[in-house]
Design a protein around this motif. Structure first.
Motif, PDB file in Angstrom:
ATOM      1  N   GLY A  52       0.817  -1.201   0.000  1.00  0.00           N
ATOM      2  CA  GLY A  52       0.000   0.000   0.000  1.00  0.00           C
ATOM      3  C   GLY A  52       0.853   1.253   0.000  1.00  0.00           C
ATOM      4  N   THR A  53       0.550   2.181  -0.887  1.00  0.00           N
ATOM      5  CA  THR A  53       1.217   3.479  -0.902  1.00  0.00           C
ATOM      6  C   THR A  53       0.402   4.452  -1.730  1.00  0.00           C
ATOM      7  N   LEU A  54       0.393   5.709  -1.292  1.00  0.00           N
ATOM      8  CA  LEU A  54      -0.236   6.775  -2.074  1.00  0.00           C
ATOM      9  C   LEU A  54       0.761   7.375  -3.045  1.00  0.00           C
ATOM     10  N   GLY A  55       2.039   7.394  -2.666  1.00  0.00           N
ATOM     11  CA  GLY A  55       3.063   7.991  -3.524  1.00  0.00           C
ATOM     12  C   GLY A  55       3.186   9.477  -3.318  1.00  0.00           C
ATOM     13  N   VAL A  56       3.100   9.926  -2.057  1.00  0.00           N
ATOM     14  CA  VAL A  56       3.202  11.351  -1.753  1.00  0.00           C
ATOM     15  C   VAL A  56       4.505  11.910  -2.318  1.00  0.00           C
ATOM     16  N   GLU A 114       5.396   5.069   3.092  1.00  0.00           N
ATOM     17  CA  GLU A 114       5.161   6.441   2.643  1.00  0.00           C
ATOM     18  C   GLU A 114       6.258   7.338   3.174  1.00  0.00           C
ATOM     19  N   ILE A 115       6.680   8.298   2.352  1.00  0.00           N
ATOM     20  CA  ILE A 115       7.539   9.394   2.795  1.00  0.00           C
ATOM     21  C   ILE A 115       6.768  10.681   2.535  1.00  0.00           C
ATOM     22  N   MET A 116       6.546  11.449   3.592  1.00  0.00           N
ATOM     23  CA  MET A 116       5.688  12.624   3.506  1.00  0.00           C
ATOM     24  C   MET A 116       6.358  13.916   3.951  1.00  0.00           C
ATOM     25  N   THR A 117       7.574  13.826   4.479  1.00  0.00           N
ATOM     26  CA  THR A 117       8.168  15.000   5.113  1.00  0.00           C
ATOM     27  C   THR A 117       9.261  15.662   4.289  1.00  0.00           C
ATOM     28  N   ASP A 118       9.495  15.191   3.070  1.00  0.00           N
ATOM     29  CA  ASP A 118      10.578  15.777   2.281  1.00  0.00           C
ATOM     30  C   ASP A 118      10.079  16.716   1.190  1.00  0.00           C
TER      31      ASP A 118
END
Length: 395
Positions: A52-56, A114-118
């Protein structure tokens, strides 16, 4: 159909990790999940994977599932990326259960990352907004905080729910998160902290809203035919339910309930042959404090309108009759979109294995996880049961 069992699950720390990539985070979670299997497991045993991933931020939107599974050495097996907004890896878990129950796989991996902070705050808001209703919500400027604020307003107006009830959710979940070494916001907060924090979308303050977070989580699901190879203390996934609904809040008949959650819970209870009263603990989707209160009612933990009284009573605290969000929930543990549902399975695995440390629910034999996409466009519920008492091997 065959029974499905959870034999291993683990997550990375949740937080901000500028030196990590989505591949490295997934590797950390996967290797820890493999190590968590009581009798050990060879990664070569994995027959299929769902990620699962949104791909932010737009990284690797296509084939992001194979990109991470190949990186951890699972090349050659079928891998499917699952996108259902914040419920992505909850649905990955459901797909893994389906693969095992159907006989297509004996060992299936359900993960999320998910990575959301970069990215900048504006860019992050954009990527979060793509899961909202596009024409009439997102493009008109409505944020998810704004949508959930409308739900909170409606619940307050209809049932007399108060800001202090919302803040009590934050206080409880921060108290739990302070006991979780993986939590993004692993500190306690007071009722006054939550009440007096800056307003994000009235009536929601900063402490009523979850953070944007980096992280990954993985769960290993196996069939009844092979479970004895991996553990003597099986945790059965006895019930799974899922549902979808209109993506836009304005399109629904009620602002004080999430119909997809109600239907997913109903299905999971029926499959497991239980009622809500049989649940010992639950991990529910608390992206905003009002979301946890709605989950109490939608999942049958209390009647409509009684969620405020329920959290006020202490029943959902550690030591209460039915603790909710022992991990700290999205509010304190963090909410890396694609990893959240799998992260809930990690907490359930720890609780049912008796390895939750300071936040252990004593005597827990049955737990529930509840993962929601957007403001309720999708929801998935799992019921998990420990088949033996802690410390008693299967005979």
């Amino acid at each position: 159909m065959r029974d499905a069992y959870l034999v291993g699950a683990a997550q990375t720390d949740f937080g901000s990790f500028p030196d990590e990539s989505y591949r490295s985070l997934f590797r950390t979670a996967f290797e820890a999940a493999v190590d968590s299997v009581p009798a050990g497991i060879d990664p070569d045993d994995v027959d299929e994977a769902f990620v699962g991933t949104l791909g932010v931020g737009g990284r690797q939107l296509g084939l992001s599932g194979p990109a991470v599974t190949e990186h951890v050495g699972l090349g050659g097996i079928p891998c499917t990326r699952v996108e259902n907004a914040c419920a992505a890896s909850g649905f990955a878990g459901r797909h893994a259960v389906q693969a095992v129950k159907s006989g297509m796989a004996d060992v299936a991996l359900a993960g999320g990352v998910e990575i959301m902070t970069d990215t900048s705050s504006d860019a992050t808001k954009y990527w979060l907004g793509v899961s909202g209703e596009t024409e009439w919500e997102r493009l008109s400027g409505t944020t998810f905080a704004g949508v959930y604020a409308q739900m909170a307003d409606a619940h307050m107006e209809k049932y007399g729910t108060t800001s202090e009830h919302l803040s009590s959710v934050a206080v409880k979940n921060h108290s739990n998160g302070a006991k979780n070494p993986h939590a993004h916001l692993g500190f306690e907060c007071s009722l006054e902290d939550a009440e007096n924090a800056p307003v994000v979308a009235d009536p929601l303050t900063l402490y009523h809203c979850c953070p944007t977070t980096d992280g990954a989580a993985c769960a290993l699901v196996v069939s009844e035919d092979v479970v004895d190879e991996y553990t003597d203390d099986p945790i059965r996934i006895s019930g799974v339910g899922a549902s979808s609904d209109r993506v836009g809040l304005f399109q629904r008949e009620s602002y004080t309930s999430v119909p997809a959650s109600k239907e997913a819970g109903k299905q999971a209870y029926e499959m497991a042959g239980i009622t809500p009263e049989d649940i010992d603990f639950a991990e529910v989707h608390d992206c905003f404090a009002i979301a946890e209160l709605l989950a109490y009612e939608d999942l049958g933990f209390c009647e409509p309108g009684e969620a405020g009284s329920l959290v006020e009573s202490g029943e959902t605290e550690l030591g209460g009759e039915r603790p909710v969000n022992t991990s700290g929930g999205l509010k304190s543990k963090g909410h890396p979109i694609g990893a959240t549902g799998a992260g809930q399975l990690v907490e359930a695995f720890k609780q049912l294995s008796g390895e939750a440390g300071e936040r252990q629910v004593e005597g827990a034999t049955r737990g529930l996880t509840h993962n929601v996409g957007g403001s309720g466009g999708a929801a998935v519920v799992h019921v998990l049961e420990r088949e033996n008492e802690l410390g008693v091997d299967a005979q």
